[in-house]
Design a protein around this motif. Structure first.
Motif, PDB file in Angstrom:
ATOM      1  N   THR A   1      47.368  28.529 -36.412  1.00 61.53           N
ATOM      2  CA  THR A   1      47.468  27.704 -35.200  1.00 61.53           C
ATOM      3  C   THR A   1      46.261  27.892 -34.274  1.00 61.53           C
ATOM      4  O   THR A   1      46.207  27.308 -33.204  1.00 61.53           O
ATOM      5  CB  THR A   1      48.744  28.049 -34.401  1.00 61.53           C
ATOM      6  N   GLU A   2      45.330  28.696 -34.713  1.00 63.52           N
ATOM      7  CA  GLU A   2      44.173  28.970 -33.846  1.00 63.52           C
ATOM      8  C   GLU A   2      43.173  27.818 -33.861  1.00 63.52           C
ATOM      9  O   GLU A   2      43.091  27.059 -34.827  1.00 63.52           O
ATOM     10  CB  GLU A   2      43.483  30.252 -34.307  1.00 63.52           C
ATOM     11  N   ARG A   3      42.435  27.735 -32.773  1.00 63.63           N
ATOM     12  CA  ARG A   3      41.402  26.694 -32.659  1.00 63.63           C
ATOM     13  C   ARG A   3      40.085  27.319 -32.233  1.00 63.63           C
ATOM     14  O   ARG A   3      40.076  28.333 -31.537  1.00 63.63           O
ATOM     15  CB  ARG A   3      41.813  25.656 -31.606  1.00 63.63           C
ATOM     16  N   LEU A   4      39.004  26.671 -32.618  1.00 66.47           N
ATOM     17  CA  LEU A   4      37.694  27.066 -32.120  1.00 66.47           C
ATOM     18  C   LEU A   4      37.461  26.286 -30.829  1.00 66.47           C
ATOM     19  O   LEU A   4      37.961  25.168 -30.691  1.00 66.47           O
ATOM     20  CB  LEU A   4      36.598  26.703 -33.135  1.00 66.47           C
ATOM     21  N   PRO A   5      36.713  26.860 -29.885  1.00 68.42           N
ATOM     22  CA  PRO A   5      36.469  26.104 -28.648  1.00 68.42           C
ATOM     23  C   PRO A   5      35.722  24.796 -28.928  1.00 68.42           C
ATOM     24  O   PRO A   5      34.925  24.713 -29.863  1.00 68.42           O
ATOM     25  CB  PRO A   5      35.624  27.050 -27.798  1.00 68.42           C
TER      26      PRO A   5
ATOM     27  N   HIS B   1      42.974  33.845 -28.577  1.00 69.82           N
ATOM     28  CA  HIS B   1      43.427  34.905 -29.477  1.00 69.82           C
ATOM     29  C   HIS B   1      42.269  35.575 -30.223  1.00 69.82           C
ATOM     30  O   HIS B   1      42.179  36.808 -30.280  1.00 69.82           O
ATOM     31  CB  HIS B   1      44.434  34.323 -30.475  1.00 69.82           C
TER      32      HIS B   1
ATOM     33  N   SER C   1      45.849  29.685 -28.389  1.00 76.36           N
ATOM     34  CA  SER C   1      45.283  29.253 -29.678  1.00 76.36           C
ATOM     35  C   SER C   1      43.763  29.452 -29.738  1.00 76.36           C
ATOM     36  O   SER C   1      43.209  29.584 -30.823  1.00 76.36           O
ATOM     37  CB  SER C   1      45.631  27.788 -29.938  1.00 76.36           C
ATOM     38  N   ILE C   2      43.105  29.465 -28.602  1.00 71.98           N
ATOM     39  CA  ILE C   2      41.653  29.688 -28.592  1.00 71.98           C
ATOM     40  C   ILE C   2      41.321  31.123 -28.179  1.00 71.98           C
ATOM     41  O   ILE C   2      40.446  31.763 -28.763  1.00 71.98           O
ATOM     42  CB  ILE C   2      40.954  28.684 -27.641  1.00 71.98           C
TER      43      ILE C   2
ATOM     44  N   VAL D   1      45.265  29.969 -22.925  1.00 72.64           N
ATOM     45  CA  VAL D   1      45.187  29.022 -24.043  1.00 72.64           C
ATOM     46  C   VAL D   1      45.162  29.893 -25.297  1.00 72.64           C
ATOM     47  O   VAL D   1      44.099  30.192 -25.844  1.00 72.64           O
ATOM     48  CB  VAL D   1      43.925  28.135 -23.942  1.00 72.64           C
TER      49      VAL D   1
ATOM     50  N   CYS E   1      45.832  33.473 -37.651  1.00 74.46           N
ATOM     51  CA  CYS E   1      46.926  32.572 -38.030  1.00 74.46           C
ATOM     52  C   CYS E   1      46.434  31.119 -38.014  1.00 74.46           C
ATOM     53  O   CYS E   1      45.343  30.827 -37.507  1.00 74.46           O
ATOM     54  CB  CYS E   1      48.133  32.753 -37.118  1.00 74.46           C
TER      55      CYS E   1
ATOM     56  N   GLU F   1      49.571  43.548 -31.373  1.00 72.72           N
ATOM     57  CA  GLU F   1      49.780  42.482 -30.391  1.00 72.72           C
ATOM     58  C   GLU F   1      51.160  42.574 -29.752  1.00 72.72           C
ATOM     59  O   GLU F   1      51.372  42.052 -28.667  1.00 72.72           O
ATOM     60  CB  GLU F   1      49.641  41.108 -31.053  1.00 72.72           C
TER      61      GLU F   1
ATOM     62  N   TYR G   1      44.242  40.003 -36.818  1.00 71.98           N
ATOM     63  CA  TYR G   1      45.345  39.103 -37.193  1.00 71.98           C
ATOM     64  C   TYR G   1      44.892  37.656 -36.974  1.00 71.98           C
ATOM     65  O   TYR G   1      44.502  37.284 -35.863  1.00 71.98           O
ATOM     66  CB  TYR G   1      46.567  39.414 -36.324  1.00 71.98           C
TER      67      TYR G   1
ATOM     68  N   ARG H   1      35.397  32.821 -39.562  1.00 69.96           N
ATOM     69  CA  ARG H   1      34.901  33.638 -38.444  1.00 69.96           C
ATOM     70  C   ARG H   1      35.553  35.022 -38.432  1.00 69.96           C
ATOM     71  O   ARG H   1      34.958  35.989 -37.996  1.00 69.96           O
ATOM     72  CB  ARG H   1      35.081  32.913 -37.122  1.00 69.96           C
ATOM     73  N   TYR H   2      36.792  35.119 -38.906  1.00 70.96           N
ATOM     74  CA  TYR H   2      37.425  36.438 -38.972  1.00 70.96           C
ATOM     75  C   TYR H   2      36.780  37.300 -40.061  1.00 70.96           C
ATOM     76  O   TYR H   2      36.589  38.493 -39.890  1.00 70.96           O
ATOM     77  CB  TYR H   2      38.928  36.303 -39.237  1.00 70.96           C
TER      78      TYR H   2
END
Lengths: 230, 254
Positions: A75-79, B149, B146-147, B144, A73, A53, A71, A132-133
């Motif tokens: 702070t990720e979000r799902l839609p 990525h 956070s989504i 965005v 982390c 990245e 990778y 999901r990863y």
């Protein structure tokens, strides 16, 4: 060998100070490994360099297959336009659908599968994201505080489950818990301050699989070794 | 929502009317300059039907012009979204063009296209197009992380998905921008009609101006305000329906 970093030197694009100076590390064997170090030392930056990245570093990174390194982390979000269950199903390759059900059970996600991501607790969010990863095709999964905000008991259960379900995969677990990395990681990459040489050293962890009783004295020795190395 | 919009307009309208009447009586101005309340009422009764048709005509053109501008701004913002040469060119052009008072080119449009519907439609569209475009480029060009990525990491990211994520995450902003630009579309249409068209409430305003008939102007302003408020309410309701269907509401409530 999956990954080898040789003489990696890097500074942030906006800054003058070096983050890494002639840093070397490698991941030779599959298993659950740790990346540990004080806050701000560059753990996430190193992880993102490994994942491809971040570019613009000097030195060399040899990867067996760049596409096989993921990778994740915290702070990720799902839609938000679909439920967690719908999203997980959609991003799961067909061959891994049975694995999805296993992970939902193991990660205790059954109760929130019909909810939207925004309706989950922080711990549930991190578990859903990690799930999901794990469902993707990967060689190495970097888990950058991926289990933050997850209850300690569930966190242990998840790590043990991952180790059991994916014995042939590589994991690089970033955590701030000395006890956790000392207990569960096979190798711990200790990232130290830029002024220390070498900047990264390896410490052997206890690689606990949860099936036997933990040797507390050995664990304490490992923890001391980590603390001293830092 | 409707009640609120209409009340807000009525308060402003009648405050303005009260101010005019106060000026009239304070300075002893004649009915020719500022008509009395009875004159306004009588004029309203006389011209209401014709003005109502004219306002509906104007509103129709404004709505179509607005829709055209939204569609065009969406397409251009999607094309200009990436940080490549084309994207940079589109952004630069949009920023520079929006700095120009675009209404000043209206006479050229009338000379080229005549005083009919196409000129009114085009002017309405271009007046609300650039503010829409700038906002859309800003929203659709902002990752965005956070989504996105996960999709980037796993090689699943496609432009359609990227646009969907960014639009969904900024749905409130998009709806606010679209609603805000509705008034600009109405303004554009009225200005076009005022300058050179042969129909619509802007044309009626021009005639009222030539006749120095402030009562007609006040009646026209009243109808414009009411129907513009109705259009804004319709857009806000549509926005709420879209948000509810896409699940944006649940996300915001958390």
């Amino acid at each position: 060998m999956l990954l080898q970093c040789r003489n990696v030197t890097y500074r942030y694009p906006q800054g003058d100070a070096l983050v890494f100076n002639d840093l070397n590390c490698r991941l030779a064997d599959p298993g659950f490994h740790g990346l540990f170090g004080p806050s701000g030392v560059g753990k996430s930056t190193l992880a993102r360099i490994i994942a491809g990245e971040i570019n613009g570093f000097a030195g060399e990174i040899k990867r067996r297959d760049r596409a096989g390194i993921l990778y994740s982390c915290n702070t990720e979000r799902l839609p938000g336009w679909s439920s967690v269950g719908d999203h997980l199903t959609k991003v799961t390759p067909a061959a891994h659908l049975p694995l999805l059900q296993e992970l939902i059970r193991a990660f205790d996600l059954g109760s929130c599968i019909d909810s939207r991501f925004s309706q989950l607790s922080l711990g549930q969010k991190n578990r859903a994201n990690l799930t999901r990863y794990l469902l993707q095709d990967f060689d190495l999964l970097i888990m950058d505080e991926s289990l933050a905000n997850v209850d300690e008991a569930i966190r242990k259960q998840i790590i043990v489950t991952i180790k059991k379900m994916f014995p042939d995969k590589y994991f690089l677990y970033i955590s701030h818990s000395v006890a956790e990395v000392a207990t569960f990681c096979a190798r711990i990459l200790m990232l130290r301050d830029i002024h220390k040489s070498p900047q990264l050293i390896e410490v052997a962890g206890r690689d606990h699989h949860g099936d036997t009783a933990m040797d507390k004295a050995a664990l304490e020795r490992t923890m001391l070794e980590i603390v001293h190395a830092a | 929502m409707l009640h609120k919009r209409i009340s807000q307009f009525l308060i402003i309208y009648f405050l303005g009317l009260g101010l005019l009447l106060a000026i009239k009586y304070c300075f002893g101005l004649s009915d020719y300059v500022i008509p009395g309340f009875t004159d306004i009422k009588n004029t309203a009764a006389a011209v209401a039907a014709g003005y109502l048709r004219a306002v509906l005509d104007t509103l129709g053109v404004a709505v179509i012009g607005h829709l055209l501008a939204i569609a065009l701004a969406t397409v251009v913002a999607i094309v200009g979204r990436p940080d490549n040469l084309l994207g940079t060119m589109i952004k630069t052009a949009a920023y520079n063009l929006q700095a120009y008072p675009i209404v000043a080119v209206a006479p050229i449009i009338f000379i080229l296209l005549g005083d009919g519907l196409p000129s009114r439609l085009l002017i309405a569209a271009i007046i609300c197009y650039f503010p829409l475009l700038l906002s859309f480029i800003g929203i659709l060009g902002e990752p965005v992380a956070s989504i996105e990525h996960f999709y980037v990491m796993t090689g699943r990211m496609r432009w359609q998905l990227e646009v969907k994520i960014r639009a969904f995450e900024n749905m409130h902003k998009l709806i606010t921008v679209v609603t805000g630009s509705a008034t600009l579309a109405m303004v554009g249409t009225i200005v076009a009609e005022f300058i050179g068209a042969d129909s619509g409430i802007g044309y009626s305003l021009r005639i009222a101006l030539y006749q120095s008939d402030m009562a007609k102007v006040l009646v026209a302003l009243f109808l414009i305000g009411v129907f513009n408020s109705l259009y804004l309410v319709a857009l806000e309701l549509l926005g709420l329906v879209i948000q509810k269907r896409m699940g944006v509401e649940q996300r915001i409530q958390q």
